[in-house]
Design an enzyme around this catalytic site. Structure first.
Site: not given
Length: 377
Positions: A188, A272, A319, A321, A328
């Protein structure tokens, strides 16, 4: 299994006064031929919708040398001039194939000063390189050896804005695959930490430009005070270029070492998918993003993974979550999960952008499926 690749080895060299003058003339002639051929092609394309081939451009170059105005083109090696026409042909091929924009003219001040020599225009004997139109070999500083038995097929000579001279030798090299491993890592990218690994490790951002920002600002102020086209302004411009070169060299060295370590330690690397061009529109962070040089890191990882038998996945993800811990690290783990899922189903490195049925990115859907079973950190 070892593979044969064409690999460029770049070295610094120190030309004599005569060699520097000859190369400077060659750079100027290369730029002139490229621009004149581009002008002729542009006139034919926009005026007559007619394409001019490399063969026609080469024939025109022969005629230009016979005119009084451009007779000086015959004083330098003809090979770099022909190579300039070949590069222009490639640029137009990419344009017509819609892979690139329309070719642009080369600027004396902004374009890279370089000349390319093929095998007929240089001599390689006893580890010494002698270019056409030169009596003596180049004084090259061999910072690393060429592969054993390597014979250069193409030589490119260049001079950077800081006035440093470089020669790049394209050779055939044998690349042995790295020892196999089962390790995989997700990356990331960021600004505070250059990259955060799915293992929890954070690689600090060296911030090379920031470290030399005061020196660069002082050199730029001195440049702004000099009279236009004066000798003092040229000296000041060279000082600014040297600071920029120092920053670029340190950044390149750091990214090479980091990318090599990641490729050696991991069988699969997942990064990414970022559109850096859009991110640079953020005026607040543009300077920091440019200094981080994520695109360069990705490029290094791509070719090193290909060389050493590693797998690289470039994945887009969203993301969902809602983590309340280290974002990170969590992001790096999600990126790794999405990349491993893509590898398992045989998906390509480049993510598909849109699903015709849902209108959503197939990668985003895939990422949600891949990360659905991951517990929140």
């Amino acid at each position: 299994m070892a593979q044969q690749v064409k690999r460029a080895f770049r070295y610094r060299f120190y030309p004599t006064g005569e060699q520097a003058a000859e190369l400077s003339r060659t750079f100027g002639c290369v730029r002139l031929v490229y621009n004149k051929a581009l002008q002729e092609r542009t006139r034919a394309w926009y005026g007559e919708q007619r394409r001019i081939s490399y063969v026609q451009s080469s024939a025109a170059l022969t005629q230009w040398k016979k005119t009084a105005e451009l007779a000086f083109l015959a004083e330098v090696s003809s090979v770099p001039l022909q190579q300039a026409l070949r590069h222009l042909q490639t640029a137009f091929g990419n344009f017509f194939a819609k892979r690139a924009k329309y070719p642009r003219y080369k600027s004396r001040k902004k374009s890279r000063a370089s000349a390319e020599y093929t095998r007929s225009a240089f001599t390689w004997r006893g580890g010494q390189l002698t270019l056409a139109k030169m009596a003596d070999p180049l004084d090259i500083r061999w910072s690393r050896p060429l592969p054993e038995g390597a014979e250069p097929t193409t030589v490119t000579v260049s001079r950077d804005p800081a006035g440093r001279w470089f020669v790049s030798l394209l050779c055939q090299d044998t690349i042995a695959p790295a020892p196999a491993t089962t390790a995989a890592v997700g990356l990331d990218t960021g600004i505070t930490s250059l990259v955060t690994l799915s293992t929890g490790e954070k690689v600090a951002n060296p911030k090379h430009e920031r470290r030399d920002r005061a020196r660069l600002a002082r050199a730029q102020r001195e440049l702004s005070r000099k009279a236009k086209d004066s000798a003092n302004r040229e000296k000041a411009r060279r000082r600014v270029a040297k600071v920029h070169a120092r920053i670029a060299d340190r950044r390149r060295d750091f990214l090479h070492k980091l990318s090599t370590r990641l490729v050696r330690e991991n069988q699969t690397v997942v990064i990414e998918d970022l559109t850096v061009r859009n991110l640079l529109k953020n005026g607040t962070l543009a300077r920091a993003i440019s200094d981080a040089s994520w695109t360069q890191l990705r490029s290094l990882l791509e070719y090193k993974c290909a060389w050493y038998g590693r797998e690289l996945n470039v994945r887009a993800w969203t993301c969902v979550c809602g983590t309340v811990h280290d974002h990170d690290v969590n992001a790096a783990r999600n990126i790794l999960a999405a990349g491993l899922a893509a590898s398992a189903c045989g998906d390509g490195v480049r993510p598909q952008r849109e699903s015709s049925r849902t209108g959503q990115s197939s990668v985003k859907q895939e990422s949600r499926r891949a990360t659905a079973g991951i517990s929140r950190l």
